[in-house]
Write a protein that holds these residues in place. Structure first.
Motif, PDB file in Angstrom:
ATOM      1  N   LYS A  92       0.958  -1.243  -0.056  1.00 44.61           N
ATOM      2  CA  LYS A  92      -0.061  -0.135   0.069  1.00 44.61           C
ATOM      3  C   LYS A  92       0.877   1.412   0.138  1.00 44.61           C
ATOM      4  CE  LYS A  92      -2.459   0.225   3.611  1.00 44.61           C
ATOM      5  NZ  LYS A  92      -3.210  -0.617   4.731  1.00 44.61           N
ATOM      6  N   THR A 132      -6.336   8.299   0.886  1.00 43.13           N
ATOM      7  CA  THR A 132      -7.361   7.228   1.185  1.00 43.13           C
ATOM      8  C   THR A 132      -6.770   5.875   1.216  1.00 43.13           C
ATOM      9  OG1 THR A 132      -9.131   8.483  -0.157  1.00 43.13           O
ATOM     10  CG2 THR A 132      -9.524   6.285   0.627  1.00 43.13           C
ATOM     11  N   LEU A 143      -6.265   3.173   4.921  1.00 47.13           N
ATOM     12  CA  LEU A 143      -6.947   1.772   5.068  1.00 47.13           C
ATOM     13  C   LEU A 143      -6.206   0.929   6.078  1.00 47.13           C
ATOM     14  CD1 LEU A 143      -7.709   1.455   1.204  1.00 47.13           C
ATOM     15  CD2 LEU A 143      -9.237   1.996   2.975  1.00 47.13           C
ATOM     16  N   GLU A 187      -6.756  -2.475   6.388  1.00 46.10           N
ATOM     17  CA  GLU A 187      -6.774  -3.832   5.635  1.00 46.10           C
ATOM     18  C   GLU A 187      -5.622  -3.734   4.634  1.00 46.10           C
ATOM     19  OE1 GLU A 187      -9.719  -6.815   4.537  1.00 46.10           O
ATOM     20  OE2 GLU A 187     -10.970  -5.397   5.014  1.00 46.10           O
ATOM     21  N   LEU A 247      -7.971  -6.565  -0.100  1.00 46.91           N
ATOM     22  CA  LEU A 247      -9.110  -5.665  -0.693  1.00 46.91           C
ATOM     23  C   LEU A 247      -9.167  -6.061  -2.277  1.00 46.91           C
ATOM     24  CD1 LEU A 247      -8.161  -2.348   1.025  1.00 46.91           C
ATOM     25  CD2 LEU A 247     -10.234  -3.569   1.409  1.00 46.91           C
ATOM     26  N   GLU A 281     -13.148  -5.299  -2.962  1.00 49.14           N
ATOM     27  CA  GLU A 281     -13.562  -4.189  -2.094  1.00 49.14           C
ATOM     28  C   GLU A 281     -13.128  -2.996  -2.610  1.00 49.14           C
ATOM     29  OE1 GLU A 281     -12.815  -5.530   1.599  1.00 49.14           O
ATOM     30  OE2 GLU A 281     -14.575  -7.150   1.910  1.00 49.14           O
ATOM     31  N   LEU A 282     -12.193  -2.735  -3.454  1.00 49.08           N
ATOM     32  CA  LEU A 282     -11.710  -1.513  -3.628  1.00 49.08           C
ATOM     33  C   LEU A 282     -12.593  -0.637  -4.053  1.00 49.08           C
ATOM     34  CD1 LEU A 282      -8.950  -0.676  -3.383  1.00 49.08           C
ATOM     35  CD2 LEU A 282      -8.102  -1.255  -5.611  1.00 49.08           C
ATOM     36  N   SER A 283     -13.558  -0.987  -4.801  1.00 46.90           N
ATOM     37  CA  SER A 283     -14.630  -0.467  -5.502  1.00 46.90           C
ATOM     38  C   SER A 283     -15.609   0.449  -4.626  1.00 46.90           C
ATOM     39  CB  SER A 283     -15.328  -1.251  -6.878  1.00 46.90           C
ATOM     40  OG  SER A 283     -16.055  -2.180  -5.946  1.00 46.90           O
ATOM     41  N   LYS A 284     -15.774  -0.277  -3.524  1.00 47.93           N
ATOM     42  CA  LYS A 284     -16.334   0.131  -2.634  1.00 47.93           C
ATOM     43  C   LYS A 284     -16.196   1.200  -1.651  1.00 47.93           C
ATOM     44  CE  LYS A 284     -18.472  -4.361  -1.721  1.00 47.93           C
ATOM     45  NZ  LYS A 284     -17.980  -5.625  -0.991  1.00 47.93           N
ATOM     46  N   ILE A 285     -14.800   1.768  -1.995  1.00 54.08           N
ATOM     47  CA  ILE A 285     -14.154   2.670  -1.060  1.00 54.08           C
ATOM     48  C   ILE A 285     -14.421   4.124  -1.729  1.00 54.08           C
ATOM     49  CG2 ILE A 285     -11.749   3.456  -0.136  1.00 54.08           C
ATOM     50  CD1 ILE A 285     -11.098   0.484  -0.155  1.00 54.08           C
ATOM     51  N   LYS A 286     -14.845   4.976  -0.863  1.00 51.83           N
ATOM     52  CA  LYS A 286     -15.264   6.293  -1.644  1.00 51.83           C
ATOM     53  C   LYS A 286     -13.844   7.000  -1.690  1.00 51.83           C
ATOM     54  CE  LYS A 286     -17.517   8.957   2.132  1.00 51.83           C
ATOM     55  NZ  LYS A 286     -16.951   8.672   3.503  1.00 51.83           N
ATOM     56  N   GLN A 333      -8.766   3.022  -9.712  1.00 52.60           N
ATOM     57  CA  GLN A 333      -8.435   1.857  -9.126  1.00 52.60           C
ATOM     58  C   GLN A 333      -8.074   0.750  -9.882  1.00 52.60           C
ATOM     59  OE1 GLN A 333     -12.717   0.074  -8.691  1.00 52.60           O
ATOM     60  NE2 GLN A 333     -13.275   2.086  -7.496  1.00 52.60           N
TER      61      GLN A 333
END
Ligand code: DGT
Ligand code: CA
Ligand code: CA
Ligand code: ZN
Length: 584
Positions: A3, A36, A40, A42, A47, A52-57, A64
């Motif tokens: 990350k 952002t 995170l 996690e 992710l 789950e990446l797409s759910k993060i605003k 992405q």
């Protein structure tokens, strides 16, 4: 790719886009995505795996995709192309303090500057000062930044050198032809910044050891290779030297190559005064330079060499010719602090301001490590860049910590979180919160986050004023320096120490590897004035707890013992100390 690295590249993309004069919204999207990503908790691969990446605003679709490409392949086509489109000199210029993409772009467009050398010339000719938005001050600052860069291009952070040297040392230790081995030089002396890494090995088979050494992972280049010596270049351009000696010579070579040069000179003089000769090969019964084995006084360890010269053992950290001889002659070298003496850290952040991890996560992690306590001291509201807490948020956080502590106590552990704040020191030394609120906290760290343009007198006055506040336990990172990056702001450190002595205020030894602030050179003075130290991680993430080990090393270099450092105390005794200044 993890990350942190992905976020760093996203940030760099933002800067490159800005250099290219791209759309501001696009630039901001990359900056936001980087931030952002860093927030995170996690792991990134998880992710991605769980989609789950797409759910993060805060991270749009196209970014992405780039994150996935980076994380899974370690590369990003778009980034490579973008980088190739910008002259490398412009990217380098971004490292000069005060130069952001906007300014670099202006320098490039208006003066045609493409390299740091051209920039330096333009500054010297006064051309930069004439540009809109620059001025004399900025020009002088750029010149200073260039000089600073040059001076430190061959310097490296101690921490980076330790991270590179420790696995190599481990690996040497396990080799069958290695009898004894150690690092030497400034690294062993725990200097905050080192020029290179020195290794010393004793062996009967130097060639095998040298060959083994040159095969270690992470070696980029071999620059010199002899029968008993080899030099290599490691990551980030850091050089490492390995010397191989016989085991009889080992203690002498270790003392010699640990240095410092100044310390060695005194050692050699002491030998001469006793009719002896000391060099890297031995201590000899001789009035002339020699390496004749028959004349060598056998010493199995460094201790025995010191003893021959009328000295008790001098730990490597103290070998700077800063009074260690006087102390060792009288057998008065103090028993220095060990990192295992530390029971917790009293200046740390959580995800309530600019740190990572929730309060509960932090508590669990530090409890599991076996620490006794851990303070949460997030930023106060003036530090808006660091997402500082306002009064209401701080009150809420106090409740949250009480709740977590209750849980800890119910579960039968003695570990405790302490409630605190890193309160900003404002103009005139006023604090960002009033005394009433500060009095509700277990620990108050007062830090100064500006001051880079104010005068010495002004900065000094501010810190002294903060120390005079009865609710401030400790000043944080008092000089604001960032090693190899930012000079300390102007400050009369001795006057601040005196004020801390006067008011019963502690001084932080901030053990972030870029800070090590207050500097080791001032601690003996502070200690003699009766000022206590508190060794703080200034942790912004869980793994920063490991900085405690570094802090203890720097404290040793400042001659500090367990008794000089408050966070060696168990919780009950610490709480008593925390109440002393307030009840005065
Ligand atoms: P650095 O690498 O610049 O951070 O500093 P050091 O202290 O590690 O210096 P380095 O690597 O040049 O040499 C390692 C040690 O070897 C040094 O601390 C003392 C010793 N040494 C090297 N050259 C000399 C010298 O000319 N005279 C004396 N007395 N000792 C030396
Ligand atoms: Ca060295
Ligand atoms: Ca060296
Ligand atoms: Zn902090």
């Amino acid at each position: 790719m993890d990350k942190d690295k992905v976020a760093a590249i996203l940030e760099e993309i933002g800067m490159l886009l800005e250099l290219n004069g791209d759309n501001p919204f696009k630039i901001r999207a990359y900056d936001n995505a980087a931030r952002t990503l860093l927030s995170l908790t996690e792991p990134l691969d998880k992710l991605i795996e769980n989609n789950e990446l797409s759910k993060i605003k805060g991270i749009g679709e196209s970014i992405q995709k780039k994150i996935v490409e980076l994380a899974t392949t370690g590369k990003l086509q778009y980034y490579e192309e973008l980088k190739a489109s910008v002259p490398p000199g412009l990217i380098e210029m971004l490292q000069i303090p005060g130069l952001g993409p906007k300014k670099v772009k202006a320098l490039n467009e208006k003066l045609g500057i493409e390299t740091i050398e051209q920039l330096e010339q333009a500054c010297q000719r006064g051309k930069v000062a004439q540009l809109d938005g620059f001025g004399e001050k900025t020009q002088a600052k750029i010149l200073e930044g260039i000089a600073f860069r040059r001076q430190y291009s061959s310097k490296h952070l101690l921490y980076d050198a330790l991270l590179l040297s420790e696995p190599i040392l481990e690996s040497l230790r396990s080799h069958r032809d290695v009898v004894r081995c150690s690092t030497a030089g400034s690294l062993r002396r725990f200097k905050e910044v080192v020029g290179d890494i020195d290794f010393l090995v004793s062996s009967n088979n130097p060639q095998n050891v040298i060959n083994f050494f040159t095969q270690q992972p992470g070696i980029i280049n071999i620059t010199a290779k002899g029968d008993t010596k080899v030099s290599v270049i490691l990551k980030d351009g850091i050089q490492a030297d390995l010397r191989v000696v016989s085991d009889v010579e080992y203690p002498f070579a270790l003392a010699y190559f640990t240095g410092s040069k100044e310390h060695n000179i005194v050692m050699r003089q002491r030998a001469i005064q006793r009719g002896l000769r000391l060099n890297e090969y031995g201590l000899f019964k001789s009035k002339e330079e020699t390496r004749e084995p028959a004349l060598r006084i056998p010493c199995k360890s460094e201790e025995e060499i010191f003893a021959q010269l009328g000295l008790s053992y001098i730990p490597p950290e103290l070998r700077e010719d800063q009074g260690e001889f006087e102390a060792a002659e009288k057998n008065q070298i103090p028993r220095l602090i060990e990192w295992t003496d530390l029971k917790g850290s009293l200046h740390n952040h959580s995800n309530w301001s600019d740190g990572q991890g929730s309060i509960e996560e932090i508590a669990k992690y530090m409890d599991d490590l076996g620490l006794d306590y851990w303070a949460i001291t997030d930023h106060s509201k003036a530090a808006y860049i660091a997402n500082g807490l306002d009064i209401e948020q701080l009150k809420k956080q106090i409740k949250e910590i009480d709740k977590v502590n209750k849980k800890l106590s119910d579960s039968g552990t003695d570990f405790r979180l302490l409630k605190g704040i890193e309160v900003d020191i404002l103009a005139e030394g006023r604090l960002d919160f009033d005394d009433d609120l500060l009095s509700k906290l277990d620990i108050v760290v007062a830090s100064f986050h500006q001051g880079f343009s104010s005068s010495e007198a002004e900065n000094t006055r501010r810190l002294i004023r903060a120390a005079e506040n009865p609710f401030v336990h400790t000043l944080g990172h008092i000089t604001g320096r960032l090693l190899l990056d930012r000079e300390p702001y102007k400050l009369n450190v001795l006057a601040v120490i005196d004020a801390c002595a006067e008011t019963g205020t502690w001084i932080e030894l901030n053990c972030h590897p870029m800070r090590f602030d207050m500097d080791w050179r001032f601690w003996r003075y502070a200690k003699n004035k009766g000022v206590k130290s508190v060794i703080n991680c200034d942790a912004h993430r869980l793994e920063h707890v490991q900085f405690l080990r570094l802090g203890a090393g720097v404290a040793r270099k400042g001659w500090l013992t367990k008794e000089d450092v408050v966070n060696t105390l168990p919780l009950d005794k610490l709480m008593i100390e925390l109440n002393k200044k307030r009840s005065k």
